[in-house]
Motif scaffolding. Sequence first.
Motif, short mmCIF file in Angstrom:
data_model
loop_
_atom_site.label_atom_id
_atom_site.label_comp_id
_atom_site.label_asym_id
_atom_site.label_seq_id
_atom_site.Cartn_x
_atom_site.Cartn_y
_atom_site.Cartn_z
N ASP A 375 0.84 -1.20 0.00
CA ASP A 375 0.00 0.00 0.00
C ASP A 375 0.87 1.25 0.00
N GLU A 376 1.92 1.25 0.82
CA GLU A 376 2.81 2.40 0.91
C GLU A 376 3.64 2.58 -0.37
N ARG A 379 1.38 4.24 -2.90
CA ARG A 379 1.23 5.67 -2.62
C ARG A 379 2.47 6.45 -3.05
N ARG A 382 2.86 6.65 -6.95
CA ARG A 382 1.86 7.54 -7.57
C ARG A 382 2.13 9.00 -7.22
N THR A 383 2.74 9.26 -6.09
CA THR A 383 3.15 10.62 -5.76
C THR A 383 4.20 11.12 -6.74
#
Length: 441
Positions: A375-376, A379, A382-383
């Motif tokens: 999950d991290e 994130r 995508r950042t």
Amino acid sequence: MQRVCLALPTMRACPGTIVDLAEEAAYAVATFGAEVHLLVLDTTGEAEFAKNADAVASLAPTPGVFVHHLGDAQQRDWLRRVAEGSGAADPELLLDLMLPKGVAYGSCVNRLFLGAAALDCTSVHLRNDDFEYQVRDGEKLYPIHPELLSIGRPAGQAVAGVTRSELDPADADKRVMVVSGAFLGELNVDIGEIRELDPQVYHDLVRLWTPPAWSDEDRDAMVELSFKGVGAEPFDTDESILGVPDIWKVYMCNVALDHRAYEKLPLLPSLDTLGCDYALLHALVHSKSPGVVHNRHIVNYYTPERKVGTGFVNYQLRYVKLLLSMLYLYPVYGAMWDAGSELLDDKHELKVETILGMVRDTFGADRSGNEHCLDEVDRAYRTLGGKYAELADVVAERRQQLLDEAQQDAELWATLIEAWAPMAAAARTQGLHPAVDGAAR
């Protein structure tokens, strides 16, 4: 006379590196009177293999230096004989673990370990195909110099070959199992571009590979240390320290290992996973086996294929798999740390059954930590956007596969550990065939 293996795994054309290593081998013969077997295990395609073969053929004959260059088919034939000779119930599985279809950092080094055994060498001296030597006053700084001064010697005798000793007198009879330098230049994991794009995302991604049980301060400190080697520290004069090394000062890109270590414990045969080749170093350091760290650091550089397109995606996936592997490796490393010198038998060698039990204890690990990790990762990528957002899509698509493979890799490591001692013995019996014309070069 020391009979040693200077070892290079490669999956690309690297004729310059082969020439450099032949020079290092000649230096070892001239300086120490060693017999050096330069072993190049090559899994390139036909065109690249031909370039490497031409480099081998061009080497001037040097008494005491023997060159062995094996391609994929030759390695497969040899390893099949070793697997079958080991008496294993499933030699084809062992062959797949030793020479898989794909990038496997642990497997390529495991092949070198068995090759060194087949050549009846007492130590293996590992180099990569993406490095250069430091140079001082026009002379290349060969790591094999401090390596041969100490590797395999009783630690009490090795004191004479180092500039400083921190050896516990109680360890004087133990042999020096590892000698290592570090590296200069680029990070040894190719994520420097992320640091340039967004230092916070870089910090977050590196922090994912730190032990979750540690304090925030310790995890942040590990982020600052990770993947950097010694930065830009230049060579001034030889320095070497004998004692129990810090795990942060031993590197598989610049290391010598004694046969009593690598014939005991294989590396993880994980596919497409960075860092899976460090388990033996952890075992040696955490068991408080004597070692030497020196400052003949190599210079690390990147090859271009990992920067764009599928090469970029494939390499970055190896980093993701590194993160997931730690769910299974950190408990093993922690257990090794807790065991300390109890990890050694009365001959001061690794207790393999004890380590095997530690590995098996991880099989039922709760995957929620790895679920959170992915999950991290999603994130963070995508950042960053752009090609990293596309990479996030690939990771998401393969999510379940990646989780399953991390667990399977631990299980396959246990399988290989069980088979390893008979395989090493079979390699010594089989020998290595064929060598380059069977001749010295």
